[in-house]
Design an enzyme around this catalytic site. Structure first.
Site, PDB file in Angstrom:
ATOM      1  N   GLU A  45       0.844  -1.197   0.000  1.00  9.62           N
ATOM      2  CA  GLU A  45       0.000   0.000   0.000  1.00  9.62           C
ATOM      3  C   GLU A  45       0.882   1.251   0.000  1.00  9.62           C
ATOM      4  OE1 GLU A  45      -3.833   1.663   2.601  1.00  9.62           O
ATOM      5  OE2 GLU A  45      -2.602   0.019   3.360  1.00  9.62           O
ATOM      6  N   LYS A 114      -9.113   3.167  -2.658  1.00  3.44           N
ATOM      7  CA  LYS A 114      -9.464   2.407  -1.453  1.00  3.44           C
ATOM      8  C   LYS A 114     -10.861   2.801  -0.988  1.00  3.44           C
ATOM      9  CE  LYS A 114      -7.319   1.030   2.944  1.00  3.44           C
ATOM     10  NZ  LYS A 114      -6.161   1.253   3.832  1.00  3.44           N
ATOM     11  N   CYS A 175      -5.900  -3.556   1.931  1.00  2.00           N
ATOM     12  CA  CYS A 175      -5.684  -3.601   3.379  1.00  2.00           C
ATOM     13  C   CYS A 175      -6.965  -3.622   4.202  1.00  2.00           C
ATOM     14  CB  CYS A 175      -4.786  -2.438   3.800  1.00  2.00           C
ATOM     15  SG  CYS A 175      -4.047  -2.695   5.438  1.00  2.00           S
ATOM     16  N   SER A 313      21.737  -0.667  33.295  1.00  2.00           N
ATOM     17  CA  SER A 313      21.590  -0.524  34.743  1.00  2.00           C
ATOM     18  C   SER A 313      21.730  -1.828  35.506  1.00  2.00           C
ATOM     19  CB  SER A 313      20.212   0.075  35.057  1.00  2.00           C
ATOM     20  OG  SER A 313      19.187  -0.867  34.738  1.00  2.00           O
TER      21      SER A 313
END
Length: 662
Positions: A45, A114, A175, A313
């Site tokens: 896309e 789309k 999509c 750490s």
């Protein structure tokens, strides 16, 4: 008569606004598809401009350069004799659409906009695009002159249509359309469309692969999703289902764009058909070892920096971040062993060594990762040892320093100006003094991290600078359990979207996968910031005690707040049932109130949150994902009163029940 067709799809590493790089990657993918015998190539896309352009979609430049790239694709010899399906933004009648542009041999066949836009979570497509709402309808799109001269076309079809080639029919889905209740592929299939494509821009989220693969499988099992497929298998399967045929006889037809081209060859009798793919689902800890590690590599090579600097750490979070860099180095070495020349070229460019070939992840990690343990008088020997041992096992260049002189100097300036000396709570100081003294240490660590990131390689006679890595997890960010502008402020944060629970599982996975025994001690140790004085040399401060809740509870709060869209009252009602076996209504109320008070009090910290890999849907990232105020009435008087009223009613009812038993 040919009946076997070969199609190709691809996932490209496109970059927003990198039109030159995007063009080259598209051309390369088409070349590979043709070499493998494909006659239809489907790309991602919005691949021409890159999906993540955001508000750059508003700019006419983005549309112009996308058209220029399309023109370059049309004239390239690489795109001849293969149907190319590319994604790009298109302006039609002064409306901007997210489109597929399908072309063959210098002629545009169809521009397919789309129809369902993604607009939830971290998607904002409706901000930039308009969905095409005219199902099974096309209009004439007048091509810009730069394309008319190339294609010898004045107009092309624009809208919801399918392609009818000499041997089959092809439909396109984009999509989000796959996720809608009535996806286009349903009616396309009923209307005789035999090949249905779906171009996706979907991002990675932990545990999301199941949902995505299930959707693709449900949409395509009837079409046999393979690289080379036999159209007769599709036709014979469909023809024997009478209920499907009855529905097909009633479906409204799609406009068909005729294409004088065949996907199949004449002599394909002996051509083998591809086997259906079996998807391997990764465990969340495996996903973490792959996704964020690739993201780190992508960021590193694109930023042209020489490596990373990580404040280490000795705790789980920074250890997990170090393991991600090691996993990145492991994947790079594996890619080079597998013959990936692009990865090899990227490594050599990063290290400025054209003859270097990475073979050992530990050796590569020593070149790319600098770790730094920044001790103070409140640091324990145990965390220092754990950090040093992990650095040795992953091979990082490790620095250990003591920052007490810097802390003393800063507090000396304050004492000189005010005449006051703040004290820790254990020494009689107030909560304000105690917090300020902790924050000074935390912020000095950030200053030192950036100093060493800029000059560490210089001090070793090597070129370049380092990217600073943050290591605040998603749960700590949600609650604001971090100091603003401390080591949570970095260039990027690979674990900023990952929960503490998942991080612990990931560290356990790395201990076994990469043989890193130092991680065992890190997993067994209590999580602590080590910003308050030690008690007899031992840690006196733990994260969960400071927060007033466990990390497991914090993950529940985060999911209910963001994913379930719950405020204080509805969260209280939900947790009454979820925690009924372990908590009284009063305890549930106290926990919910504590969470929302702390969350709202610290929400301002999210405005400066370091960009992070997005892996959890309850991420509190203010700038890109979680759009909420950063200044609240932290007392929540109305909401908390509603909770209190319910608690009192439940307590009265419980008391009545007890009295009845007496």
């Amino acid at each position: 008569m040919g009946r076997k067709v070969t199609v190709a799809t691809c996932a490209l590493n496109q970059w927003a606004l990198d039109f030159e790089g995007n063009l080259q990657r598209i051309l390369k993918s088409i070349e590979i598809a043709k070499n493998r015998g494909a006659r239809y190539r489907l790309g991602p896309e919005l691949e021409i401009c890159g999906y993540g352009c955001w508000d750059h979609y508003y700019e006419s430049d983005t549309l112009l350069h996308s058209l220029q790239v399309l023109a370059a694709l049309l004239v390239s010899p690489v795109t001849q004799d293969i149907i190319c399906d590319v994604g790009m933004p298109v302006m039609h009648r002064n409306v901007r659409y997210n489109c597929r542009v399908i072309f063959l041999n210098r002629r545009i066949l169809l521009i397919r906009p789309k129809m369902a836009l993604a607009n939830e979570a971290n998607y904002r497509e409706l901000r930039w695009f308009t969905p095409w709402s005219r199902s099974r309808h096309t209009e004439e799109y007048f091509l810009p002159r730069m394309l008319q001269d190339l294609t010898q076309q004045e107009t092309v079809p624009f809208g919801d249509a399918v392609l009818a080639t000499q041997d089959t029919c092809i439909g396109s889905e984009i999509c989000e359309e796959l996720w809608t209740p009535h996806s286009p592929h349903v009616d396309m299939g009923l209307d005789g469309v035999e090949i249905i494509t779906n171009a996706s821009g979907s991002h990675h989220v932990l545990r999301k692969a199941h949902a995505r693969v299930d959707l693709v499988t449900m949409a395509t099992t009837k079409e046999v999703l393979t690289a080379t497929l036999d159209l007769e298998d599709v036709r014979s399967y469909r023809a024997e289902i009478s209920s499907r045929n009855l529905a097909a006889s009633r479906v409204s037809p799609y406009p068909r764009v005729k294409v004088d081209f065949a996907l199949s060859g004449h002599e394909d009798l002996l051509q083998p058909v591809s086997e259906p793919l079996e998807w391997r689902y990764h465990r969340p800890e495996e996903e973490i070892s792959l996704g964020p590690a690739c993201w780190l590599w992508d960021f590193l090579r694109r930023s042209h920096q020489a490596g990373f600097l990580l404040p280490l750490s000795g705790g789980v979070d920074s250890a997990a971040t170090a393991c991600l860099v090691y996993s990145m180095c492991y994947q790079v070495c594996e890619a080079v062993k597998g013959g990936n020349q692009e990865v090899l070229a990227d490594v050599q460019a990063l290290l400025n060594q054209n003859s270097y070939i990475p073979q050992d992840p530990r050796e590569l990690c020593g070149r790319l990762l600098t770790t730094c343990y920044m001790a103070s008088e409140n640091s324990s020997q145990e965390t220092c040892s754990r950090a040093r041992e992990l650095a040795q096992q992953i091979g990082s260049h490790h620095i250990s320093l003591n920052m007490d002189p810097a802390v003393t100097a800063i507090l000396g300036i304050f004492r000189l100006v005010t005449g006051k000396s703040p004290l820790f709570a254990v020494h009689g100081g107030s909560s304000r003094e105690n917090l300020a003294l902790q924050n000074v240490q935390a912020r000095i660590r950030m200053v030192l991290a950036y100093l060493f990131a800029q000059l560490s390689l210089w001090s070793r006679g090597a070129p370049g600078g380092l990217l600073v890595l943050g290591s605040a997890n998603v749960d700590e960010s949600l609650l604001g359990y971090l100091t603003k502008y401390d080591c949570s402020s970095a260039d990027i944060n690979p674990i900023g979207g990952i929960s503490k629970t998942d991080l612990r599982a990931f560290v356990q996975f790395c201990m076994e996968r990469f043989q890193l025994p130092a991680l065992q001690g890190i997993l067994c140790a209590p999580a602590t910031a080590e910003l308050e004085p030690l008690a007899n040399g031992q840690v006196s401060q733990t994260d969960e005690e400071d927060m007033g809740m466990t990390y497991a509870e914090l993950s529940v709060f985060g999911r209910l707040r963001k994913i379930a869209k719950m405020g204080p009252y509805s969260m209280f009602c939900k947790l009454l049932n979820m925690w009924r076996d372990t908590c009284t209504p009063r305890q549930v109320a106290d926990k919910v109130k504590r969470f929302f008070s702390r969350y709202s009090m610290n929400r301002h910290k999210m405005t400066t949150l370091t960009p992070a890999y997005h892996a959890e849907n309850y991420s509190p990232d203010d700038n890109r994902f979680d759009l909420r105020p950063f200044l609240y009435n932290t007392r929540w008087p109305w909401q908390f009163r509603c909770i209190e009223d319910q608690v009192l009613q439940l307590e009265k009812r419980a008391q009545k029940d007890l009295d009845g038993l007496d």
